[in-house]
Scaffold this active site. Structure first.
Site, PDB file in Angstrom:
ATOM      1  N   ARG A 181     -15.267   8.393  13.560  1.00 43.79           N
ATOM      2  CA  ARG A 181     -15.106   6.953  13.749  1.00 43.79           C
ATOM      3  C   ARG A 181     -14.599   6.276  12.477  1.00 43.79           C
ATOM      4  O   ARG A 181     -13.852   5.293  12.534  1.00 43.79           O
ATOM      5  CB  ARG A 181     -16.422   6.323  14.198  1.00 43.79           C
ATOM      6  CG  ARG A 181     -16.831   6.706  15.622  1.00 43.79           C
ATOM      7  CD  ARG A 181     -18.198   6.109  15.977  1.00 43.79           C
ATOM      8  NE  ARG A 181     -18.162   4.656  16.007  1.00 43.79           N
ATOM      9  CZ  ARG A 181     -17.789   3.935  17.067  1.00 43.79           C
ATOM     10  NH1 ARG A 181     -17.400   4.545  18.188  1.00 43.79           N
ATOM     11  NH2 ARG A 181     -17.801   2.617  17.022  1.00 43.79           N
ATOM     12  N   ASN A 241     -23.394  -5.915  14.715  1.00 40.14           N
ATOM     13  CA  ASN A 241     -22.938  -4.612  14.212  1.00 40.14           C
ATOM     14  C   ASN A 241     -23.949  -3.933  13.298  1.00 40.14           C
ATOM     15  O   ASN A 241     -23.843  -2.726  13.043  1.00 40.14           O
ATOM     16  CB  ASN A 241     -21.607  -4.754  13.466  1.00 40.14           C
ATOM     17  CG  ASN A 241     -20.414  -4.951  14.384  1.00 40.14           C
ATOM     18  OD1 ASN A 241     -19.375  -5.455  13.964  1.00 40.14           O
ATOM     19  ND2 ASN A 241     -20.547  -4.582  15.661  1.00 40.14           N
ATOM     20  N   TRP A 242     -24.934  -4.685  12.806  1.00 43.95           N
ATOM     21  CA  TRP A 242     -25.959  -4.082  11.947  1.00 43.95           C
ATOM     22  C   TRP A 242     -26.780  -3.043  12.695  1.00 43.95           C
ATOM     23  O   TRP A 242     -27.450  -2.211  12.071  1.00 43.95           O
ATOM     24  CB  TRP A 242     -26.879  -5.157  11.383  1.00 43.95           C
ATOM     25  CG  TRP A 242     -26.190  -6.137  10.489  1.00 43.95           C
ATOM     26  CD1 TRP A 242     -25.861  -7.423  10.794  1.00 43.95           C
ATOM     27  CD2 TRP A 242     -25.731  -5.920   9.144  1.00 43.95           C
ATOM     28  NE1 TRP A 242     -25.226  -8.024   9.735  1.00 43.95           N
ATOM     29  CE2 TRP A 242     -25.139  -7.122   8.705  1.00 43.95           C
ATOM     30  CE3 TRP A 242     -25.761  -4.824   8.278  1.00 43.95           C
ATOM     31  CZ2 TRP A 242     -24.586  -7.260   7.427  1.00 43.95           C
ATOM     32  CZ3 TRP A 242     -25.209  -4.968   7.011  1.00 43.95           C
ATOM     33  CH2 TRP A 242     -24.636  -6.161   6.594  1.00 43.95           C
ATOM     34  N   ASP A 302     -10.757  -4.549  18.595  1.00 44.13           N
ATOM     35  CA  ASP A 302     -11.646  -3.576  19.233  1.00 44.13           C
ATOM     36  C   ASP A 302     -10.924  -2.252  19.477  1.00 44.13           C
ATOM     37  O   ASP A 302      -9.716  -2.222  19.692  1.00 44.13           O
ATOM     38  CB  ASP A 302     -12.142  -4.152  20.563  1.00 44.13           C
ATOM     39  CG  ASP A 302     -13.318  -3.388  21.131  1.00 44.13           C
ATOM     40  OD1 ASP A 302     -13.995  -2.674  20.369  1.00 44.13           O
ATOM     41  OD2 ASP A 302     -13.557  -3.504  22.345  1.00 44.13           O
TER      42      ASP A 302
END
EC number: 2.5.1.-
Length: 254
Positions: free
Chosen positions: A25, A60-61, A12
């Site tokens: 990101r 996460n989709w 993470d």
């Protein structure tokens, strides 16, 4: 205590690492892949039996489509670029998570990684991809329910061991130690069943900053603990553990 046989890591903090540096990101995710490569090599060098990495959650989709595309692209790049090296280093790759609804090209890559390395006897690298523990448990329960409905299974014979045998991790020992980077203190739907007696280590450093020195520190922390499994043996104090957390980032800016 002896060294852990199985370490699982929630990788993470890629996005926060990038934000702190004024980067997109996607740059954090790329840096995270570099850290992944380094830690896989370090785990093999240290003789670890199993290393499970939470690579992509079934949740996460819901992230922005561009970020999802970046993550999938990095997965494909990692497998294409690193699979041969993993195979040469005697690493066996296992994939856990739901594959049925994945794109055919991604399924093919995951299957290739497993089939090429399935005879290897070194580090077992378990990649949790499109994985959610609740979904895993539901799928296991449905499988058992089908057997009951077909008259193949007596409900009274269902045990914890039988449930475990129907999970994605069947044949893989439960993790001795679960590490999460970035300072968050939750499991986020990761290995909920398997974590029943795991030790936990929540580290302040973001995943791209995690180095082999931090893995060594995690080993040392684990050695200080007493796994009680419901007993009453004492464990090392949190103050003692704090001295060896994230040594690679001591004095560094977050």
């Amino acid at each position: 205590m002896s060294d852990p046989r199985h370490i699982a890591i929630i990788m993470d903090g890629n996005g926060r690492w990038a934000k702190a540096r004024g980067l997109p990101r996607s740059a954090g995710h790329r840096a995270g892949v570099e850290a992944l490569r380094e830690i896989v090599r370090a785990a093999g060098d240290r003789g670890l039996g199993y290393l499970t990495l939470f690579a992509f959650s079934s949740e996460n989709w819901t992230r922005p489509s561009g970020e999802v595309s970046d993550l999938l692209g990095l997965l494909k790049l990692f497998i294409r670029r690193d699979l041969a090296e993993l195979h040469r280093n005697n690493v066996r790759v296992n994939i856990i998570g739901e594959r049925a609804e994945l794109a055919a090209n991604i399924r093919a890559l995951l299957n290739e990684a497993e089939s090429l390395t399935h005879r290897n006897t070194g580090l077992n690298l378990v990649i949790a991809f499109n994985y959610g523990s609740r979904d895993e448990i539901v799928r296991a329960v449905r499988s058992l329910a089908r057997d009951v409905a077909a008259g193949l299974l007596d409900p009274s014979s269902i045990s914890a061991e039988l449930v475990s045998a129907n999970l994605d991790t069947a044949g893989i020992p439960d993790p001795d130690l679960i590490i999460r980077t970035s300072g968050e203190m939750r499991l986020s739907n990761f290995l909920l069943w398997q974590a029943a007696y795991s030790e936990f280590l929540f580290l302040p450093c973001h995943w791209p900053d995690f180095r082999p020195a931090d893995l060594d520190a995690a080993y040392e922390t684990f050695r200080q603990r007493e796994r009680r499994f419901g007993g009453v043996e004492p464990r090392a104090s949190a103050d003692a553990e704090e001295e060896i957390l994230c040594p690679s980032t001591k004095g560094a800016a977050v």
